[in-house]
Enzyme design. Structure first.
Site, short mmCIF file in Angstrom:
data_model
loop_
_atom_site.label_atom_id
_atom_site.label_comp_id
_atom_site.label_asym_id
_atom_site.label_seq_id
_atom_site.Cartn_x
_atom_site.Cartn_y
_atom_site.Cartn_z
N GLY A 12 -32.96 -9.58 12.37
CA GLY A 12 -32.04 -8.84 13.50
C GLY A 12 -30.84 -7.78 13.11
N GLN A 13 -30.22 -7.60 13.91
CA GLN A 13 -29.64 -6.18 13.89
C GLN A 13 -28.54 -6.56 12.41
OE1 GLN A 13 -26.31 -5.80 16.53
NE2 GLN A 13 -25.61 -3.43 15.75
N ASP A 35 -36.91 -14.95 8.45
CA ASP A 35 -37.40 -15.41 10.05
C ASP A 35 -38.43 -15.04 11.23
OD1 ASP A 35 -36.94 -13.58 12.76
OD2 ASP A 35 -35.25 -12.59 11.82
N ILE A 36 -38.59 -15.47 12.22
CA ILE A 36 -40.03 -15.60 12.50
C ILE A 36 -40.62 -14.66 13.14
CG2 ILE A 36 -39.19 -14.68 15.15
CD1 ILE A 36 -40.10 -18.45 15.88
N ARG A 37 -40.05 -13.45 12.58
CA ARG A 37 -41.50 -12.05 12.29
C ARG A 37 -40.85 -11.67 11.53
NH1 ARG A 37 -36.68 -7.88 15.70
NH2 ARG A 37 -35.27 -9.57 15.67
N ASP A 53 -39.53 -20.19 11.10
CA ASP A 53 -39.06 -21.14 12.56
C ASP A 53 -37.71 -21.96 13.03
OD1 ASP A 53 -38.34 -21.15 15.15
OD2 ASP A 53 -39.71 -22.28 15.71
N TYR A 143 -24.09 -18.14 26.06
CA TYR A 143 -24.29 -17.44 24.95
C TYR A 143 -22.78 -18.33 24.69
CZ TYR A 143 -23.74 -14.54 21.32
OH TYR A 143 -23.11 -13.80 20.74
N LYS A 147 -21.12 -20.96 21.89
CA LYS A 147 -20.45 -20.50 20.37
C LYS A 147 -19.42 -20.98 20.11
CE LYS A 147 -23.27 -16.89 18.54
NZ LYS A 147 -23.35 -17.54 17.48
N ILE A 173 -21.24 -5.17 17.41
CA ILE A 173 -21.24 -4.33 16.24
C ILE A 173 -22.09 -3.44 16.76
CG2 ILE A 173 -22.34 -4.85 14.31
CD1 ILE A 173 -19.72 -6.36 14.51
C1 AKB Z 1 -23.19 -9.90 22.86
O1 AKB Z 1 -22.73 -8.63 23.77
O2 AKB Z 1 -23.91 -10.58 22.90
C2 AKB Z 1 -22.96 -10.14 21.52
C3 AKB Z 1 -21.70 -10.23 21.90
C4 AKB Z 1 -20.69 -10.01 21.97
O3 AKB Z 1 -21.55 -11.58 20.63
N1 AKB Z 1 -22.66 -8.24 20.88
#
Ligand code: AKB
Length: 313
Positions: A12-13, A35-37, A53, A143, A147, A173
């Site tokens: 990932g990033q 990673d999974i990939r 995974d 999301y 979190k 980021i």
């Molecule tokens: C998103 O945009 O979902 C992420 C974050 C701010 O956690 N870059």
């Protein structure tokens, strides 16, 4: 160092660059990417990589045993925009992956965990300017909810079972090695590719949508610094900040180097998510506790991106 580090989500990033930096510090063989990939060429070539995974507890355990892993950076997650389209899947991935790793530390198999939180924990009721470390936290996205729940579970495992888990709340980021996927702040990366390729970009956020952002080098610096810091004896998901800008301000900063660049605005469903997040973050607690300070300003960020993408020398 025979106590090794595992990065889950190394394709990932953030995972990509975290692996490369940790390998520089601790040695290639001591930092296991997974990673999974498959990961990018640099990650695959510079040290061990395992296809893994994060939902499979037994497979994680096997890798942890195989390499005598003592620290895990859990970077796999479904980000804000894509999670809104797959709420249940996002919840399952974001929470079960965390439990799998927290349980390894509870069982004393590993010693330390890094788990990233996000500015997405904040919601529309949170003060928008210089958002404090402790404030009203009522996210309106899947999301953000995952979190916030994750932060609470980390605190619980820390307090009940003595688990050493550490977190920062990442802002958006910006980086060029690996593109982000499915986030609300992704426009601030996409814009560079389109500015170079087409000299124009249609932003999915309105021109004055100011959000907290950070260049990758600062994000990696914060992550490793927190993991190297003395244990504070409490779990804190630290606010970290670098700079705040809107799509319009970023476009102007890019026009300094690509004067013909044109920006259009076509806000979509991600606008509502962005509108619920802070504009700027107060990170004085991180600053006091482990001496954190971002280094890269907007002009340096734009220049580094254009250099990284081979537009500038
Ligand atoms: C998103 O945009 O979902 C992420 C974050 C701010 O956690 N870059």
């Amino acid at each position: 160092m025979n106590q090794k580090i595992l990065i889950i989500g190394s394709s990932g990033q953030i995972g990509t660059e975290l692996v490369l930096k940790l390998r520089q510090i601790y040695g290639n063989e001591n930092v296991i990417a997974s990673d999974i990939r498959k990961a990018n060429y640099e990650v695959m070539e510079s040290g061990p990589f395992e296809l893994l995974d994060v939902m499979n507890k037994d497979d994680i355990y096997e890798v942890v045993e195989k390499y005598n892993i003592k620290q895990v950076y859990l970077m796999a997650a479904m980000l804000s925009a894509i999670a809104e389209r797959n709420p249940k899947k996002a919840w399952d991935l974001n929470m079960n992956s965390l439990f799998n790793i927290l349980d390894l530390a509870k069982d004393k198999v590993i010693d330390r965990i890094f788990w990233p939180s996000s500015i997405a924990v904040f919601g529309p009721d949170t003060p928008k300017e210089e958002t404090p470390q402790n404030t009203i936290i009522k996210p309106i996205t899947v999301y953000g909810i995952s979190k916030l729940a994750g932060e609470n579970w980390c605190a619980y495992y820390h307090d009940k079972y003595g688990v050493d888990v550490r977190s920062v709340r990442y802002p958006g980021i910006i980086s060029y090695k690996t593109t982000p996927g499915g986030g609300t702040t992704d426009y601030a990366v996409e814009i560079f590719y389109e500015a170079i390729r087409r000299k124009s970009y249609a932003s999915f956020l309105t021109k004055n949508t100011t959000l907290p952002m950070m260049y990758m080098d600062d994000a990696i610096d914060a992550t490793i610094k927190l993991m190297q810091a003395d244990n504070t004896g409490e779990y804190i998901a630290y606010n970290i900040a670098a700079l705040s800008f809107s799509p319009k301000e970023l476009a102007v900063a890019i026009q300094k180097y690509i004067p013909e660049f044109e920006m259009n605005y076509k806000p979509d469903t991600r606008q509502e998510i962005a509108d619920s997040w802070p504009k700027s973050i107060d990170d004085s607690k991180a600053n006091n506790d482990w001496d954190w300070k971002a280094k890269i300003d907007l002009d340096q960020l734009v220049k580094s991106m254009l250099q990284g993408l081979h537009y500038l020398k």
